[in-house]
Scaffold this active site. Structure first.
Site, mmCIF file in Angstrom:
data_model
loop_
_atom_site.group_PDB
_atom_site.id
_atom_site.type_symbol
_atom_site.label_atom_id
_atom_site.label_comp_id
_atom_site.label_asym_id
_atom_site.label_seq_id
_atom_site.Cartn_x
_atom_site.Cartn_y
_atom_site.Cartn_z
ATOM 1 N N CYS A 104 -0.939 2.500 28.068
ATOM 2 C CA CYS A 104 -0.472 3.854 28.359
ATOM 3 C C CYS A 104 -0.624 4.209 29.830
ATOM 4 C CB CYS A 104 -1.219 4.862 27.496
ATOM 5 S SG CYS A 104 -3.003 4.892 27.761
ATOM 6 N N ARG B 39 -13.225 0.620 26.509
ATOM 7 C CA ARG B 39 -13.209 -0.712 25.909
ATOM 8 C C ARG B 39 -11.876 -1.056 25.263
ATOM 9 N NH1 ARG B 39 -15.787 -4.056 27.879
ATOM 10 N NH2 ARG B 39 -15.919 -5.291 25.978
ATOM 11 N N GLU B 40 -10.956 -0.101 25.177
ATOM 12 C CA GLU B 40 -9.682 -0.371 24.515
ATOM 13 C C GLU B 40 -8.897 -1.466 25.224
ATOM 14 O OE1 GLU B 40 -8.323 3.511 25.048
ATOM 15 O OE2 GLU B 40 -9.234 4.333 23.238
ATOM 16 N N THR C 238 1.940 5.620 14.353
ATOM 17 C CA THR C 238 1.139 4.681 13.556
ATOM 18 C C THR C 238 0.915 3.350 14.268
ATOM 19 O OG1 THR C 238 3.149 3.890 12.453
ATOM 20 C CG2 THR C 238 1.925 5.661 11.369
ATOM 21 N N SER D 276 -0.788 0.672 17.278
ATOM 22 C CA SER D 276 -2.158 0.208 17.453
ATOM 23 C C SER D 276 -3.041 1.279 18.078
ATOM 24 C CB SER D 276 -2.174 -1.054 18.332
ATOM 25 O OG SER D 276 -1.597 -0.781 19.601
#
Length: 434
Positions: free
Chosen positions: A47, A103-104, A180, A182
Site C-alpha cells: 500500500c 511486521r506486515e 477480502t 490479504s
C-alpha cells in the site's frame, strides 16, 4: 550482471502517485519477463511502495528507471549494488516502512518471492539476497525492540481513529470491513487486538461469505453506509467503492462516521472528507501522523542489518568458488575410480571426504579474499586447468560497464525494444475486486 532496485515509496510519493506508477509498470511486466537483457526480477507491491528488484546490467536498469519515471511527478529512485542490497534488507526489517517497525512487510516480501518463483523470474542472486533479507528480518524481530509494539499501518490507523473527540469505543463499535484480500486479514487481526467484536465484511466480488467463515465474523449482504460506526476499506481495485454522493445521501439519517481507507488507489472518494459528520483517514493521513521510534531501537536494528549484509557478502564470496569446487570434486572422483585394484565403495567414500575438505578450504579462502591464490595452488596440485572463481560479489560491488548485455532465448529482445516510449498509450489494467 548486477543487483538493482527501482523504488517508488512513501518517502518520495503519495499513495495515489505510487498507484499510478505501479499501474504504469505493471503494463510491461510480461515484457520484462521476455527481455534477454534482464536475468530476473521480483516485484514488491504494497500500500505504500512499489519496487522491482532486478538482476541486469547497469545501463539496462538506468533505461528502465527513465522509462518508468514517465508516469511519476519526478524520477523514481534507482539503487544499485550494495545500496540495493541494503535497501532490501532495511525494507524487510521494517526500517524503511511508512510505520517504522511494522511486521506486515515480511509476509508481503515472502509472497513477492513466491510469486516470482512461480513465474520463473528469480535468479540465484535474487534468491540469495531475498532469503538473507528475510532471515535478517527475523533476527531484528528476535534481538531488538523495533517490532515490540506490534506496529502496523492498520494498527496505527485504528489508533488515529480512536481520538478523545471521536468517542469510538472499540469493544462496542459496529465495524464494516470492505474487502477480502490479504490485507483485510491483517486489518482484522489489528482490530481484534483492540477488542473489536462487532465486525462484518462486505465484498463486491462475492468473497465475503468465505472470508467471514474463515475468520469467524459475519458477512454483510450489501454495502451498508448507515449502520457502521467505522468503515475500513482495503480493496485497491483502482475505482472508489464509496462515493461522496452516496455518503452525502446517507449521513443525514445517521450519526458520525469514521472511514479508514487503506487502499493505495482510494476506495473512498477524497471529497467524502468534506461531508459533515465524516472523518476520513487515508494512507497520507497516517504518514503525516506516525509516531517515531527511539534512536536506540533504530540503531540496534541497523546493527543487525549490517551483520546480515556481512553474512550476505561472505555467502556470495564462498559461492564464487562453486565452479572450481565442482571441477575439483570431479577430478578427485575420476582419480579414485581410475586407481588400479581400488575397491569401489571405499574409494568413493575417500574421494567424497577429500572433496569436502577441499570445498571447505576453498570457501574459507574466498571469504578471506584469497580465492585467486587457492585457484593457482589447486591448478598446481592437480596439474590441470581449473575454472576461475566467479566474482559473484561483483553483483554487489561493481558494475561491468564495458560488458554488453547478451540477449538469449527465442522470445528475447534487446532492452531498447522492450521499453516503451513516451508516446506509448498507457491504460490502467483492470484489477479484480477484493
Amino acid at each position: 550482471m548486477r543487483l538493482h532496485v527501482l523504488t517508488a515509496n512513501h518517502s518520495d510519493f503519495t499513495a495515489s502517485e505510487i498507484d499510478v506508477i505501479a499501474t504504469h509498470i505493471e503494463v510491461f511486466s510480461d515484457t520484462l519477463k521476455i527481455n534477454g537483457a534482464i536475468l530476473g526480477y521480483i516485484t514488491l507491491s504494497t500500500c505504500n511502495r512499489f519496487e522491482i528488484y532486478l538482476e541486469c546490467e547497469q545501463a539496462v536498469a538506468q533505461r528502465l528507471a527513465a522509462t518508468f519515471s514517465q508516469a511519476a511527478p519526478h524520477p523514481i529512485t534507482l539503487l544499485s549494488g550494495p545500496q540495493a542490497a541494503r535497501h532490501l534488507y532495511e525494507v524487510a526489517a521494517g526500517l524503511d516502512s511508512l510505520v517504522v517497525g511494522e511486521r506486515e512487510i515480511v509476509g508481503q516480501l515472502r509472497r513477492a518471492l513466491a510469486a516470482a518463483r512461480a513465474a520463473g523470474t528469480t535468479t540465484k542472486l535474487l534468491e540469495t539476497v531475498s532469503r538473507g533479507a528475510l532471515a535478517t528480518a527475523r533476527r531484528v524481530c528476535a534481538e531488538t525492540d523495533l517490532a515490540a509494539g506490534g506496529r502496523s499501518i492498520a494498527a496505527t490507523a485504528l489508533e488515529l481513529a480512536r481520538t478523545p473527540a471521536s468517542e469510538i469505543h472499540w469493544p462496542s463499535a459496529n465495524v464494516l470491513l470492505v474487502g477480502t484480500g490479504s490485507y483485510a486479514g491483517a486489518t482484522l487481526a489489528a482490530m481484534r487486538r483492540l477488542g473489536v467484536k462487532n465486525v462484518e465484511v462486505w465484498s463486491a466480488s462475492g468473497r465475503a461469505e468465505a472470508f467471514a467463515r474463515r475468520h469467524g465474523i459475519a458477512a454483510a449482504s450489501a454495502l451498508d453506509l448507515v449502520s457502521p460506526r467505522v468503515m475500513i476499506t482495503c480493496r485497491g481495485t483502482g475505482q472508489p467503492v464509496i462515493t461522496a454522493t452516496a455518503l452525502a445521501e446517507a449521513m443525514p439519517g445517521r450519526g458520525p462516521l469514521t472511514i479508514i481507507d487503506l487502499a493505495r488507489s482510494h476506495d473512498v472518494e477524497p471529497a467524502s472528507a468534506e461531508i459533515a459528520g465524516v472523518r476520513l483517514i487515508t494512507l497520507d493521513t497516517i504518514r503525516a501522523a506516525v509516531p517515531t521510534l527511539t534512536k536506540e531501537q533504530v540503531t540496534a536494528a541497523k546493527r543487525v542489518v549490517a551483520d546480515g549484509l556481512d553474512d550476505l557478502r561472505a555467502e556470495l564470496e564462498g559461492r564464487a568458488m562453486d565452479p572450481l569446487i565442482t571441477a575439483i570434486r570431479t577430478t578427485i572422483s575420476e582419480l579414485a575410480a581410475a586407481e588400479p585394484g581400488a575397491n569401489a565403495a571405499p574409494a568413493a567414500h575417500f574421494a567424497s571426504v577429500l572433496a569436502h575438505r577441499y570445498a571447505s578450504a576453498a570457501r574459507r579462502a574466498a571469504r578471506a579474499g584469497r580465492a585467486a591464490e587457492f585457484h593457482a595452488v589447486a591448478e598446481l596440485v592437480f596439474g590441470a586447468p581449473l575454472p576461475r572463481p566467479r566474482a559473484l560479489t561483483d553483483a554487489l560491488d561493481t558494475a561491468s560497464e564495458n560488458r554488453q548485455p547478451s540477449f538469449v532465448g527465442t522470445n528475447s529482445a534487446p532492452a531498447s525494444a522492450a521499453l516503451p516510449t513516451p508516446a506509448d498509450k498507457l491504460n490502467h489494467t483492470e484489477r479484480s475486486p477484493q
